[in-house]
Write an enzyme that holds these catalytic residues in place. Structure first.
Site, mmCIF file in Angstrom:
data_model
loop_
_atom_site.group_PDB
_atom_site.id
_atom_site.type_symbol
_atom_site.label_atom_id
_atom_site.label_comp_id
_atom_site.label_asym_id
_atom_site.label_seq_id
_atom_site.Cartn_x
_atom_site.Cartn_y
_atom_site.Cartn_z
ATOM 1 N NE ARG A 66 -10.160 37.357 -14.580
ATOM 2 C CZ ARG A 66 -9.976 38.056 -13.453
ATOM 3 N NH1 ARG A 66 -10.499 39.262 -13.332
ATOM 4 N NH2 ARG A 66 -9.284 37.559 -12.464
ATOM 5 C CG ASP A 126 -14.030 43.741 -6.734
ATOM 6 O OD1 ASP A 126 -13.079 44.199 -7.380
ATOM 7 O OD2 ASP A 126 -14.193 42.533 -6.528
ATOM 8 C CB THR A 160 -11.489 46.545 -11.014
ATOM 9 O OG1 THR A 160 -11.096 45.222 -11.336
ATOM 10 C CG2 THR A 160 -11.166 47.468 -12.180
ATOM 11 N N GLY A 161 -8.824 45.628 -9.678
ATOM 12 C CA GLY A 161 -7.422 45.298 -9.899
ATOM 13 C C GLY A 161 -7.122 44.948 -11.342
ATOM 14 C CG ASP A 194 -13.554 43.896 -2.922
ATOM 15 O OD1 ASP A 194 -12.850 44.638 -3.629
ATOM 16 O OD2 ASP A 194 -14.051 42.831 -3.323
ATOM 17 C CE LYS A 217 -10.413 47.207 -5.273
ATOM 18 N NZ LYS A 217 -11.056 45.879 -5.201
ATOM 19 C CD GLU A 274 -2.845 29.229 -9.587
ATOM 20 O OE1 GLU A 274 -3.263 28.550 -8.636
ATOM 21 O OE2 GLU A 274 -1.643 29.470 -9.773
#
Length: 1154
Positions: free
Chosen positions: A564, A374, A644-645, A784, A760, A466
């Site tokens: 990000r 990950d 990875t996302g 994961d 994954k 967040e």
């Protein structure tokens, strides 16, 4: 309350807490039982389980054969003593484990809880709690059973069962008298789903998973709460999920199974040859011995051969050593402790040591070929900082030397750091767009605020992203202060402001965005939305097109820095339009069927024609040592795939930062097609002139199962592959997956972006199924878990996302950089030690057995043993047991420093060079040669030999003593040659075992033992009569030299002519290791970045229902339960899902554990 599970309603009139009525449904009580045995069943049941193992059953069969006088030439104790020892060790281990389970069961079942009985709160043991009882829990208490939350210590005593319809005032007294009926699904192991209805005061309300407190969790930050028992004991979701785990087995285990089957066949082959020899001998020579060895009536050569076959099965049984399995478990346990005790894998900051959570996979750590990792929290720290932002087409955040002084804001976070003074000036000057930007960040989230003292705010965020965004809004003057289910309180530029929270359109993995609908103090309705830029762009009003182009340029710039990003937008709503939408939203939210799908459709209706505000960018820094670790692993020929996302651009730039992708690579392939055919075209890459159009596939059939293995191909240069989730979905289709695997395996590094947890696991399974390679998956989050459990080895990192990955893993530690030590040091040593152990174990046992085989040709195939019976009994258990265990636990070819300096030392494990079918064949040949020397040299030396005083020494007992002494010394010297790293323990075990042999031999061959046990110790005086002769010791010396001479010669020649990397390193002069390389910060790119959402649903429902209130139920993750409840401590496989509160943020976890 009456709780019914899938039962028809028979009577609408019920009494509150009517236990007798509830007991009529025969629900399971709340007692749990995780123990396997009791006083009466332990011995028979445990023995039954042990005899289901092939090796144990085989030795019982041998024991039965030994009780037949016509077959056995050995005493019963030669089999009984080893068998009893092995069974006793296993019995003791299982007994200890089950006693612990009983203690834990009793501890949990006897916990006390307050139960509402006949209008009064009474203390009851957990085991006596029944379904339908109302229980009271207090702060820091474990949840007794699966409960429906009724009330908590809120000032208004809200009953949080169904939002907006059931909220009401219920005093501490009235809860004693309310009545109702719950109907729900039968017990199951679905942690993310609960379906039921509550009928109360003539109204029926829908119940879902958000209203259930699961057994095993802990009440936090709440003085008390009341809950209705829905499921008890074995029916709870925790116990429903505590099934048996599927054990992972190493490649050596699988090879051992094949070899054991071969050994059985080989044993039958040897016994057949000897029985045929007996038949021939009986036919030709047997009549000559009838006078003093008369045959039984009806006996003939055929019967004699048949009986001889079974006699030799007994004598040659040491080719299947019963002590092998016990020794392997001791070896694995010892190497697991070395991992646990390694201070160099201990993370001081988090007080986290490395942990081997399983003891059966150590040696496979030395054979890893593919690592699946990950990114967020594994390669990076998952600690986010607000770095850049784009507001109304203007970019902010370029660093200047002077840090912004936020002293003008009394509620600012002193740890927050920002350098662009223009942004503060824009806020202070009253720029409407900038203020709207930070107002959105302060309102659109599910963060909880704690204010223990005036002005000191602590945010509990669902994710670090967040938390970083809300903290940024706080420092720039828009302070999120508190929230209730209906309101959000801010301090806007020093002015307290309260917004009415009308709806939360929550995040999920499909929506990739979240929205809130609020009413300002002026009565204005606004929808605020944040999410992935591609998702937001699709829903923008055409008037935002120009702003979108500028914002896109800024996103490209942020992507080059590996940040990000999120896009932010808003929409003003009409009151009438909202009221109509609210009615449809209410219908969807109370639906019992397809609730989530209906809600998604309702959300789509209102999240359109948005106005773009800008974009935010947060930085997730790499963990310490990640580039160096990846470089070391690459030198060890370990291929690393990142799953990875994150969006493609972000993951790609992180790939450059951590040295996976390098500028010197010949080419980096990007697969980002939208159709299956385009994906197929992009996957077909020419990386070698010799590559064919189709992937080279080796087809095989093993035990009736067909398998296709994609063979490795030579590659001209180094390549990288980046593929996004949409393309990966096509590439994983059955007709294309082998082409994907071929292309990916030819690349040095692979990055899969925007992948789901299921994808994954599918990628890992693809490599695991179609490559002859060992895989390792490493991650830190719930998304994961699937790949961690799919891979051969699963490694969990205890990071910002909690413990769910750790509890699902086989090994765990705190930082990615420890992976290189786990593999290059502990893994390589474990593999080396296990292979040495197996080679030596088989060598000494085959040599021992083959001497019996050769002796059969000189004793008329009569199944007479060549050794003393006590030597046969103690050979594996005493004389050779400890030295080989010492070798297997402490041996090192090179120390850890050299292992890091030369990662190429890892390669032999990947190629199975140290133990394979070919290595086993060489062991057989070596044992055959040694046995010939160990039999014929002593036989020739003893034949017609006399003592110094002229007395005869050529008798069977003297020959047996000489043969077994030569054998023991020869295999001990062989072990000395195999030992690279001598310790005091090795020395003690080796010399101690030889000393014990001579001490036991002289004792057992003494006059005293013969006089006491005449039939058991017939070798009276043999030791003192034989071992005092110089020619006997000369024979021992010559035999030992001849046994080891080929080994020494072979090693000398190979070191000189064809040295391995191990030979080169061990012969090299000690030089200081090279200085660590310094890696560039990151590669600047024009590719766009994207925000990586977690693969879990958000907390919108909890926020609006009040369940996420600061002083309402917050559930601690399972870590405490693991240490305190038997269900978790003793079950091999367990899952649980709970709402939790950690120091950093709230999370919604799926935890898998051992």
């Amino acid at each position: 309350f009456i709780c019914r599970t899938n039962e028809p309603i028979e009577n609408s009139r019920t009494d509150s807490n009517d236990r007798e009525f509830n007991l009529s449904f025969k629900y399971a009580n709340n007692a749990i039982k995780t123990s396997k045995y009791n006083v009466f069943t332990f011995l028979p049941l445990n023995l039954f389980e042990q005899f289901q193992r092939l090796a144990n059953a085989y030795f019982v069969f041998l024991l039965i054969l030994q009780l037949i006088p016509q077959i056995s030439s050995l005493s019963w104790f030669t089999t009984v003593v080893p068998l009893l020892l092995v069974l006793s060790i296993t019995l003791a281990k299982d007994l200890s484990d089950d006693i612990t389970r009983h203690k834990n069961d009793n501890h949990v079942n006897n916990r006390k809880v307050e139960v509402l009985i006949n209008g009064e709160l009474k203390s009851e043991k957990w085991m006596n709690v029944q379904v339908g009882d109302i229980v009271k829990l207090e702060n820091n208490e474990f949840v007794t059973a699966d409960l429906l939350l009724l009330s908590s210590s809120e000032p208004l005593n809200l009953i949080y069962i169904e939002t907006a319809e059931l909220d009401g005032l219920v005093s501490n007294i009235s809860i004693l008298y309310i009545s109702g009926e719950v109907r729900c699904e039968p017990p199951n192991n679905r942690l993310d789903k609960f379906t039921g209805t509550l009928t109360m005061r003539g109204e029926t309300f829908a119940l879902d998973n958000e209203r259930i407190l699961l057994r095993g969790c802990t009440l936090r930050n709440t003085e008390w709460c009341f809950g209705l028992v829905v499921f008890g004991g074995p029916d709870t979701k925790l116990m429903q999920n505590s099934g048996k785990s599927v054990f992972k087995r190493t490649s050596i285990d699988h090879l051992m199974n094949v070899l054991v089957m071969f050994i059985f066949g080989f044993l039958a082959f040897m016994c057949t040859i000897l029985s045929i020899g007996n038949a021939i001998w009986e036919y030709q020579e047997g009549n000559s011995f009838i006078t003093f060895l008369p045959r039984a009536d009806g006996a003939n050569a055929s019967l004699s051969a048949f009986l001889t076959f079974w006699s030799y099965v007994i004598i040659l049984n040491t080719v299947v050593p019963i002590s092998l399995y016990v020794s392997v478990e001791i070896l694995r346990l010892g190497n697991s402790y070395f991992i646990d005790w390694d201070r160099k894998m201990y993370h001081v900051k988090s007080d986290t040591p490395a942990q081997a959570r399983t003891t059966t996979l150590n040696e496979e750590l030395g054979q890893i070929k593919y690592i699946f990792s990950d990114k967020t929290g594994t390669l990076t720290q998952n600690i986010m900082t607000f770095n850049r932002c784009s507001i109304n087409g203007k970019s902010y955040g370029k660093s200047s030397k002077k840090k912004i002084d936020f002293s003008w804001n009394s509620l600012a976070d002193s740890k927050f750091c920002f350098h662009d003074h223009k942004l503060v000036e824009a806020v202070k000057s009253g720029s409407p767009e900038v203020r709207a930007f930070f107002r959105l960040l302060a309102l659109c989230h599910t963060v909880m605020a704690e204010e223990k003292t005036e002005g000191e705010l602590f945010y509990q965020a669902q994710s670090p992203d967040e938390g970083a965004l809300v903290t940024a809004a706080r420092n720039f003057g828009f302070v999120f202060r508190s929230r209730t289910p209906e309101t959000i309180s801010l301090v806007e530029m020093g002015v307290p402001t309260t917004y009415e929270l009308l709806a939360v359109l929550d995040f999920n993995n499909v929506r990739k965005r979240m929205s809130v609908i609020v009413r300002s103090p002026e009565g204005k309705l606004t929808l605020f939305c944040k999410g992935a830029d591609t998702i937001i762009y699709e829903r923008l009003h055409p008037s935002s097109s120009k702003l979108m182009e500028v914002t896109t340029e800024h996103l490209n710039e942020y992507a080059g820095e590996g940040l990000r990003t999120l896009a932010l937008a808003y929409k003003d709503l009409d009151e009438d339009e909202f009221e109509k939408w609210k009615e449809r939203h209410h219908e969807a939210s109370t639906s019992l069927e397809d609730r989530e799908a209906k809600l998604d459709t309702i959300y789509e209706e209102i999240e359109k024609d948005l106005l773009l505000l800008g974009a935010s960018a947060v930085e997730d820094k790499l963990q310490d040592g990640v580039p160096q670790t990846i470089e070391q692993l690459a030198k060890a020929d370990i291929k690393i795939w990142v799953l990875t996302g994150d969006k493609q651009e972000t993951a790609e730039n992180i790939g450059y930062s951590c040295n996976m992708l390098r500028e010197e690579m010949k080419e980096i392939f990007i697969v980002a097609a939208n159709t299956a055919e385009e994906v197929r075209e992009e996957l077909v890459k020419k990386m070698s002139p010799e590559s064919g159009d189709e992937p080279p596939i080796e087809k095989s059939r093993l035990l009736g199962k067909k398998s296709q293995v994609v063979e490795d191909e030579k590659v001209d240069g180094e390549y990288g592959l980046v593929i996004n989730g949409h393309s990966l979905a096509f590439a994983l289709q059955k007709d294309m997956q082998l082409e994907l695997l071929r292309t990916a395996c030819m690349c040095q590094a692979v990055i899969c972006c925007r992948v789901t947890p299921l994808q994954k696991a599918q990628v890992v399974e693809l490599v695991k199924k179609h490559k002859k390679a060992v895989t390792l998956a490493i991650g830190d989050g719930a998304n994961d878990v699937s790949m961690i459990k799919t891979a051969h080895i699963g490694v969990g990192i205890s990071g910002q996302e909690g413990m769910q990955a750790v509890l699902s893993s086989d090994f765990s530690f705190a930082q990615f950089r420890y992976l290189q030590r786990l593999l290059l040091v502990h893994g390589r040593w474990s593999y080396l030690r296990m292979c040495k152990f197996l080679r030596y174990f088989f060598y000494k046992n085959f040599t021992f057995t083959f001497v019996h085989f050769w002796y059969g040709f000189f004793c008329g195939f009569s199944a007479q043993t060549v050794y003393d019976e006590w030597f046969i009994t103690l050979y594996n258990l005493v004389y050779t047991a400890l030295p080989v265990i010492g070798l297997s636990i402490f041996d090192q070819d090179v120390n850890d420093r050299w292992s890091f300096q030369y990662p190429q030392l890892y390669a032999p494990g990947q190629l199975n060079q140290y133990f394979s079918k070919m290595a086993f064949a060489r062991i057989l040949l070596h044992s055959c040669y040694s046995s010939l020397v160990l039999f014929f040299i002593p036989w020739a030396a003893m034949c017609d030999t006399v003592r110094d005083d002229g007395k005869d020494i050529a008798d069977y007992q003297s020959f047996a003593l000489l043969a077994q002494t030569c054998l023991l010394i020869a295999v001990s010297v062989q072990m000395g040659l195999d030992t690279y790293y001598w310790t005091a323990v090795n020395q003690f075990f080796l010399w101690g075992s030889l000393s014990v042999y001579f001490a036991v031999t002289f004792t057992m061959y003494s006059n005293g033992m013969y006089l006491i046990f005449t039939s058991s110790f017939p070798f009276i005086g043999t030791a003192r009569n034989s071992l005092n002769q110089p020619n006997v010791w000369l024979t021992i010396f010559l035999t030992t030299i001849l046994c080891i001479l080929p080994v020494v010669a072979k090693r000398f020649l190979f070191i000189q002519l064809k040295p391995t990397i191990n030979d080169k390193v061990r012969q090299a002069k000690a030089v200081p290791p090279p200085l660590p390389r310094k890696f560039p910060r990151r590669r600047i790119s024009t590719r766009r970045s994207g925000y990586a959402f977690s693969h879990a649903r958000g907390y919108g429902d909890l926020v609006t229902s009040g369940l996420a209130e600061n002083h309402v139920i917050k559930l601690e993750r399972f870590l405490n339960v693991v240490l305190t409840t038997p269900t978790v401590c003793t079950q091999k496989h367990l899952t649980i899902k709970s709402r939790i509160k950690t120091r950093g943020h709230n999370k919604y976890f799926v935890i898998w554990g051992h």
